[in-house]
Every structure is written in structure tokens, then in C-alpha cells.
Design an enzyme around this catalytic site. Structure first.
Site, mmCIF file in Angstrom:
data_model
loop_
_atom_site.group_PDB
_atom_site.id
_atom_site.type_symbol
_atom_site.label_atom_id
_atom_site.label_comp_id
_atom_site.label_asym_id
_atom_site.label_seq_id
_atom_site.Cartn_x
_atom_site.Cartn_y
_atom_site.Cartn_z
ATOM 1 N N GLY A 25 0.745 -1.185 0.070
ATOM 2 C CA GLY A 25 0.128 0.287 -0.009
ATOM 3 C C GLY A 25 0.697 1.271 -0.057
ATOM 4 N N ASP A 141 -11.731 2.775 8.599
ATOM 5 C CA ASP A 141 -11.555 2.432 7.437
ATOM 6 C C ASP A 141 -12.073 1.445 6.812
ATOM 7 O OD1 ASP A 141 -10.280 3.056 5.155
ATOM 8 O OD2 ASP A 141 -8.412 2.738 5.574
#
Length: 265
Positions: A25, A141
Site C-alpha cells: 500500500g 476505514d
């Protein structure tokens, strides 16, 4: 150190032996690792902020990790341990390894799921959020990449708040306007600057439900400005008539602009 902290297969990290990369990521990498002391596979999420953390940032992350480390639930992946990186450049979170992959892997770019499969994921997501919210923990999230599937079919949530704290620490040291969290899943009140709360988790869950059922996002745009305007002002598109009404009704309820109008839990 910058944002580079690569671990090679066979390399040791503390008592762990790195097996392979599971994913990458913006701020780091997730590895499959093995703990030879207790013969256990773990996921090691290494998040790098690019410069030494100050005492306040370290305390925030560790305080949150202590809370999340006490979370117990069938639908929550367990946080085992937090490892500070050398020179205060970030953290490595040692987590329960969930071997079935993520909902994001299943959906790909534009795939939709059959309603019964989408319902199973929706049920697991909501049960995981209930376990967390009952313990006073907000996820912050919810997105397909943070929804994992165990080998026995159990849905498990990962990444409770810790990545968001690391992203905020990194953004505070950057000259660019970086956002903590994933914009397309942000609730209207979070877009306006509020801290994520339980209702914001339910909004994000609603976005995930819509994505599973249609293969597309309810709010999409080419710029952050137009995306945030749509999240705050545009009605969610209608779901196809083939979606069972209870699931469509739940999705619409989670996507209410007003947090008070979303489901209570």
C-alpha cells in the site's frame, strides 16, 4: 530510511521469519511470516512514515494498539503485538493471519456478487462492527481490502484505526495534502473534518454493500473535490430490482447523509 523497509523471504524480523509479500500500500507492506517459537503463521503489516516519530505520535499509536489488542470477537482479526521500526520510522503490526484473502481480491475492478454471497459478507461486516462498537472501538476505514475471509468462511475485519494513525502522522510531516483513510468510503461528516464514529463505520459499510451488489461505487468522481461534493450532496443511485428488498433497504439506510438517520447499530 524514507518509506523503504523491504523484507526478503527467509529474512528474520525479531523472532519471525518472513515468507512472502501479501500486499503493498501507500505506506507499507503486509507480509506472511512464521513464528517458529509457537509454529504459527502471522500477518506482519509494516507501516513506514518516513521520519522519526515524536513522543506524542508514538504514544497515540501505542495507546490505540493497547485498546485494539484487547478486542476479542469471532469477526475481528486479532492484533498480537506491535514492533517499533528502527530509528522511530514507523511500526510493524503482528496480526492474526486470515488465509482466505480479502473481499477486494474477490471483487477485483468491477465484479458484483450474487445477493446471497453479498449478504454473507454484509452480515459478517456488521457483526464485526458490533463486536468492536460494543467494546468502544471505531474502525475508521471499512473497505473491501480490510474485510478478510477465513478458510472456514468466517468474515473478519482488520486494520482497526492503527493505519489511520500512521497515515495522519505521515501527513503531518508532508508538504502535500495527504488524507488519512480511503476517500471513496468516507462518510459525509468525516469529509467535513469530523473524527470517524460508529455511524461513519456504518456509512462505509453501506458503500461496501453497494459495491458488492452493483460492481460500482455509489459516489465516483475524477477529483477529490467533486467526489466529496457528491458524498455530501448527491443521492445514492437506486439498486437494481433484482437485489432483495431487505438488503437494498439496509444499504440505503447505511447511506443516509445524516448520521442520526443511519441504523443505531
Amino acid at each position: 530510511m524514507g518509506r523503504e523497509f523491504d523484507l526478503a523471504p527467509g529474512e528474520r524480523f525479531g523472532s519471525l521469519i518472513i515468507r512472502r509479500v501479501l500486499g503493498r500500500g501507500a505506506y507499507g507492506t503486509v507480509y506472511l511470516a512464521h513464528d517458529p517459537l509457537i509454529d504459527r503463521a502471522v500477518a506482519l503489516k509494516v507501516l513506514v512514515i518516513g521520519s522519526a516519530t515524536d513522543a506524542a505520535d508514538r504514544e497515540r499509536v501505542l495507546r490505540e494498539a493497547r485498546v485494539i489488542g484487547r478486542l476479542k470477537g469471532v469477526h475481528i482479526a486479532t492484533l498480537y503485538r506491535v514492533h517499533p521500526l528502527p530509528d522511530g520510522a514507523g511500526w510493524a503490526f503482528e496480526l492474526e493471519y486470515v488465509e482466505g484473502g480479502s473481499l477486494q481480491d474477490l471483487l477485483g475492478k468491477d465484479r458484483a456478487l450474487p445477493p446471497d454471497r453479498a449478504f454473507a459478507f454484509a452480515r459478517g461486516i456488521l457483526l464485526g462492527l458490533k463486536e468492536a462498537h460494543d467494546a468502544g472501538v471505531v474502525h475508521g476505514d471499512i473497505k473491501p481490502g480490510n474485510v478478510l475471509l477465513a478458510a472456514d468462511g468466517t468474515v473478519k475485519l482488520v486494520d482497526f484505526g492503527l493505519s489511520r494513525l500512521v497515515e495522519e502522522a505521515a501527513a503531518s510531516r508532508s508538504s502535500s495534502a495527504e488524507l488519512a483513510g480511503t476517500p471513496v468510503f468516507m462518510a459525509p461528516e468525516v469529509v467535513m473534518g469530523d473524527r470517524p464514529a460508529e455511524a461513519a463505520d456504518l456509512w462505509s459499510a453501506g458503500v461496501v454493500f453497494f459495491r458488492m451488489l452493483t460492481g460500482r461505487m455509489p459516489f465516483a468522481a475524477s477529483t477529490l473535490q467533486t467526489l466529496f461534493y457528491a458524498i455530501q450532496n448527491a443521492p445514492a443511485p437506486e439498486l437494481d430490482a433484482s437485489v432483495p428488498e431487505p438488503l437494498a433497504r439496509l444499504t440505503r439506510a447505511c447511506l443516509e447523509k445524516d448520521p442520526a438517520r443511519r441504523p443505531a447499530s
